[in-house]
Design a protein around this motif. Sequence first.
Motif, PDB file in Angstrom:
ATOM      1  N   PRO A 205       0.741  -1.157  -0.031  1.00  9.84           N
ATOM      2  CA  PRO A 205      -0.110   0.190  -0.091  1.00  9.84           C
ATOM      3  C   PRO A 205       0.793   1.083  -0.092  1.00  9.84           C
ATOM      4  O   PRO A 205       0.165   2.401  -0.158  1.00  9.84           O
ATOM      5  N   ALA A 206       1.989   1.031   0.090  1.00 11.95           N
ATOM      6  CA  ALA A 206       3.146   2.271   0.121  1.00 11.95           C
ATOM      7  C   ALA A 206       2.708   2.937  -1.379  1.00 11.95           C
ATOM      8  O   ALA A 206       3.230   4.259  -1.505  1.00 11.95           O
ATOM      9  N   ILE A 207       2.381   2.199  -2.259  1.00  8.32           N
ATOM     10  CA  ILE A 207       2.321   2.730  -3.561  1.00  8.32           C
ATOM     11  C   ILE A 207       1.258   3.764  -3.614  1.00  8.32           C
ATOM     12  O   ILE A 207       1.430   5.200  -4.199  1.00  8.32           O
ATOM     13  N   HIS A 208       0.089   3.411  -3.106  1.00 14.32           N
ATOM     14  CA  HIS A 208      -1.050   4.466  -2.881  1.00 14.32           C
ATOM     15  C   HIS A 208      -0.587   5.649  -2.051  1.00 14.32           C
ATOM     16  O   HIS A 208      -0.857   6.767  -2.208  1.00 14.32           O
ATOM     17  N   ARG A 209      -0.195   5.306  -1.035  1.00 13.64           N
ATOM     18  CA  ARG A 209       0.312   6.379  -0.141  1.00 13.64           C
ATOM     19  C   ARG A 209       1.291   7.435  -0.871  1.00 13.64           C
ATOM     20  O   ARG A 209       1.131   8.518  -0.654  1.00 13.64           O
ATOM     21  N   ALA A 210       2.131   6.742  -1.480  1.00 13.97           N
ATOM     22  CA  ALA A 210       3.135   7.708  -2.320  1.00 13.97           C
ATOM     23  C   ALA A 210       2.301   8.697  -3.208  1.00 13.97           C
ATOM     24  O   ALA A 210       2.553   9.953  -3.609  1.00 13.97           O
ATOM     25  N   LEU A 211       1.300   8.081  -4.045  1.00 14.71           N
ATOM     26  CA  LEU A 211       0.479   8.721  -4.963  1.00 14.71           C
ATOM     27  C   LEU A 211      -0.468   9.937  -4.221  1.00 14.71           C
ATOM     28  O   LEU A 211      -0.518  11.167  -4.765  1.00 14.71           O
ATOM     29  N   LEU A 212      -0.786   9.473  -2.952  1.00 12.72           N
ATOM     30  CA  LEU A 212      -1.614  10.476  -2.143  1.00 12.72           C
ATOM     31  C   LEU A 212      -0.486  11.581  -1.772  1.00 12.72           C
ATOM     32  O   LEU A 212      -1.003  12.662  -1.667  1.00 12.72           O
ATOM     33  N   ALA A 213       0.466  11.360  -1.302  1.00 10.76           N
ATOM     34  CA  ALA A 213       1.621  12.405  -0.961  1.00 10.76           C
ATOM     35  C   ALA A 213       1.911  13.308  -2.244  1.00 10.76           C
ATOM     36  O   ALA A 213       1.902  14.631  -1.676  1.00 10.76           O
ATOM     37  N   ALA A 214       1.774  12.781  -3.353  1.00  9.67           N
ATOM     38  CA  ALA A 214       2.188  13.775  -4.361  1.00  9.67           C
ATOM     39  C   ALA A 214       0.872  14.573  -4.740  1.00  9.67           C
ATOM     40  O   ALA A 214       0.975  16.000  -4.667  1.00  9.67           O
ATOM     41  N   ARG A 215      -0.373  13.964  -4.422  1.00 15.16           N
ATOM     42  CA  ARG A 215      -1.698  14.753  -4.578  1.00 15.16           C
ATOM     43  C   ARG A 215      -1.556  16.028  -3.245  1.00 15.16           C
ATOM     44  O   ARG A 215      -2.182  17.001  -3.575  1.00 15.16           O
ATOM     45  N   SER A 265       0.175  22.334 -15.312  1.00 11.05           N
ATOM     46  CA  SER A 265      -1.244  22.671 -15.175  1.00 11.05           C
ATOM     47  C   SER A 265      -2.269  21.438 -14.773  1.00 11.05           C
ATOM     48  O   SER A 265      -3.362  21.762 -14.293  1.00 11.05           O
ATOM     49  N   ARG A 266      -1.995  20.252 -15.292  1.00  9.64           N
ATOM     50  CA  ARG A 266      -2.761  19.220 -15.125  1.00  9.64           C
ATOM     51  C   ARG A 266      -1.664  18.225 -14.951  1.00  9.64           C
ATOM     52  O   ARG A 266      -0.496  18.218 -15.375  1.00  9.64           O
ATOM     53  N   ALA A 267      -2.050  17.186 -14.087  1.00 10.94           N
ATOM     54  CA  ALA A 267      -0.821  15.828 -13.921  1.00 10.94           C
ATOM     55  C   ALA A 267      -1.706  14.795 -13.470  1.00 10.94           C
ATOM     56  O   ALA A 267      -2.743  14.568 -12.713  1.00 10.94           O
ATOM     57  N   VAL A 268      -1.120  13.802 -13.842  1.00 13.24           N
ATOM     58  CA  VAL A 268      -1.359  12.311 -13.296  1.00 13.24           C
ATOM     59  C   VAL A 268       0.217  11.772 -12.947  1.00 13.24           C
ATOM     60  O   VAL A 268       0.933  11.818 -13.597  1.00 13.24           O
ATOM     61  N   ALA A 269       0.063  11.276 -11.723  1.00 15.67           N
ATOM     62  CA  ALA A 269       1.156  10.693 -11.046  1.00 15.67           C
ATOM     63  C   ALA A 269       1.176   9.107 -11.344  1.00 15.67           C
ATOM     64  O   ALA A 269      -0.091   8.381 -11.036  1.00 15.67           O
ATOM     65  N   LEU A 270       2.152   8.498 -11.780  1.00 12.38           N
ATOM     66  CA  LEU A 270       2.165   7.072 -11.920  1.00 12.38           C
ATOM     67  C   LEU A 270       3.388   6.391 -11.608  1.00 12.38           C
ATOM     68  O   LEU A 270       4.453   7.060 -11.329  1.00 12.38           O
ATOM     69  N   ILE A 271       3.079   5.141 -10.893  1.00 11.37           N
ATOM     70  CA  ILE A 271       4.209   4.469 -10.308  1.00 11.37           C
ATOM     71  C   ILE A 271       4.180   2.857 -10.728  1.00 11.37           C
ATOM     72  O   ILE A 271       3.152   2.245 -10.944  1.00 11.37           O
ATOM     73  N   LEU A 280       3.702  -4.327  -9.694  1.00 13.36           N
ATOM     74  CA  LEU A 280       2.528  -3.480  -9.302  1.00 13.36           C
ATOM     75  C   LEU A 280       2.548  -2.211 -10.011  1.00 13.36           C
ATOM     76  O   LEU A 280       3.573  -1.400 -10.041  1.00 13.36           O
ATOM     77  N   ILE A 281       1.443  -1.752 -10.610  1.00 12.97           N
ATOM     78  CA  ILE A 281       1.334  -0.427 -11.046  1.00 12.97           C
ATOM     79  C   ILE A 281       0.142   0.114 -10.463  1.00 12.97           C
ATOM     80  O   ILE A 281      -0.731  -0.540 -10.152  1.00 12.97           O
ATOM     81  N   ASP A 282       0.056   1.597 -10.486  1.00 15.08           N
ATOM     82  CA  ASP A 282      -0.984   2.452 -10.146  1.00 15.08           C
ATOM     83  C   ASP A 282      -0.739   3.683 -10.282  1.00 15.08           C
ATOM     84  O   ASP A 282       0.150   4.147 -10.988  1.00 15.08           O
ATOM     85  N   ASN A 283      -1.797   4.759 -10.258  1.00 20.93           N
ATOM     86  CA  ASN A 283      -1.581   6.051 -10.705  1.00 20.93           C
ATOM     87  C   ASN A 283      -2.677   6.790 -10.060  1.00 20.93           C
ATOM     88  O   ASN A 283      -3.722   6.212  -9.490  1.00 20.93           O
ATOM     89  N   LEU A 284      -2.728   8.164 -10.281  1.00 16.59           N
ATOM     90  CA  LEU A 284      -3.643   8.941  -9.530  1.00 16.59           C
ATOM     91  C   LEU A 284      -3.612  10.302 -10.293  1.00 16.59           C
ATOM     92  O   LEU A 284      -2.619  11.015 -10.585  1.00 16.59           O
ATOM     93  N   ARG A 285      -4.970  10.803 -10.657  1.00 20.73           N
ATOM     94  CA  ARG A 285      -4.899  12.202 -11.324  1.00 20.73           C
ATOM     95  C   ARG A 285      -4.902  13.238 -10.002  1.00 20.73           C
ATOM     96  O   ARG A 285      -5.484  13.052  -9.082  1.00 20.73           O
ATOM     97  N   LEU A 286      -4.033  14.014 -10.315  1.00 16.57           N
ATOM     98  CA  LEU A 286      -3.459  15.045  -8.922  1.00 16.57           C
ATOM     99  C   LEU A 286      -4.389  16.254  -9.116  1.00 16.57           C
ATOM    100  O   LEU A 286      -4.777  16.764  -8.063  1.00 16.57           O
ATOM    101  N   ASP A 287      -5.113  16.464 -10.107  1.00 13.89           N
ATOM    102  CA  ASP A 287      -5.701  17.660 -10.522  1.00 13.89           C
ATOM    103  C   ASP A 287      -7.414  17.585 -10.305  1.00 13.89           C
ATOM    104  O   ASP A 287      -8.092  18.240 -10.671  1.00 13.89           O
ATOM    105  N   ALA A 288      -7.562  16.102 -10.171  1.00 14.68           N
ATOM    106  CA  ALA A 288      -9.142  15.906  -9.782  1.00 14.68           C
ATOM    107  C   ALA A 288      -9.493  16.073  -8.452  1.00 14.68           C
ATOM    108  O   ALA A 288      -8.615  15.915  -7.358  1.00 14.68           O
ATOM    109  N   GLU A 289     -10.761  15.909  -8.300  1.00 12.40           N
ATOM    110  CA  GLU A 289     -11.490  16.050  -6.849  1.00 12.40           C
ATOM    111  C   GLU A 289     -11.193  14.894  -6.116  1.00 12.40           C
ATOM    112  O   GLU A 289     -11.273  13.628  -6.669  1.00 12.40           O
TER     113      GLU A 289
END
Length: 289
Positions: A205-215, A265-271, A280-289
């Motif tokens: 779950p550190a992957i998701h935590r890292a994405l949340l840290a970026a957001r 101005s927009r970003a998706v973070a990918l790991i 394992l792969i995962d990603n998160l849109r940083l500029d979305a709600e």
Amino acid sequence: MTLRLDAPAAAREHCAATRDKGTRWGFVPTMGALHEGHLALVRRAKRECGTVCVSVFVNPLQFNDPRDLERYPRDFEGDVRLLSSAGCDMVFTGTLEQFFPEAQGAPQAIRSVDPGPAALGLEGALRPGHFTGVATIVERLFDFVRPECAYFGAKDYQQTLVVRHVARVRGGPRIVVCPTERAPDGLALSSRNALLEPSWRERAPAIHRALLAAREAWRGESLRAAPELARRMHAVLAQSGLSVEYAALRDPEAWTEADPRGALSRAVALIAARAGGVRLIDNLRLDAE
Ligand code: AMP
């Protein structure tokens, strides 16, 4: 009851016959070992199209690592049971030879489909040939099913761009991208999670935590440059013991092979990271709600 067909040609005939009577097919392509992430796509397809079919095929063309292909989890009987409970109307499977009979058993004779510009960089760079394999099977699946809409998960972000490209070039179907389903601790659901040993499952779950840290950095500090945001992700991942292949940023509207420069101005973070031997792969849109 889910109709089960063990040959792609039978699925093609079934789809054609029902389409002639007015059925609009929603389609969910999968590699099986199904979980709630897949079933969320099936339920959405059912809601929106009324009739849904699923393919279960571990596509050798998209595996660049033979060991990964060999140990990819498979459970067709379990998949059929889950699909029945999720309201799936038809499931089909088949072999590479059945999907590409014109190649007469020689995979190198299969005509490759161009995956487009989104195949460059990240997954495309680390898994040579992967997206060509994805584009080739997806086009063939679309030809067999001829669905109105096809449903894909946001978890495989770069894949959604490749699939959109394939659909655009051939003039359909409409591509619907659905949110990533996660375990309560944030780990994105994946068939490969079944391969994780308990100690790696705990760390993943550190992957998701890292994405949340970026957001959080994106939201909190107007910190919107790719290297800075990537550093935030690496800092979280470094504590986990996972082996990081990349932790990167991209402009979701304009895919680039290399990291974007300057303020985003927009970003998706990918790991992508390995937990033990499991990628394992995962990603998160940083500029979305
Ligand atoms: P796969 O069987 O891994 O090839 O996945 C089949 C489809 O399910 C792809 O469109 C994936 O993006 C999607 N999918 C896989 N995992 C998830 C998830 N956790 N949430 C939503 N969709 C997913």
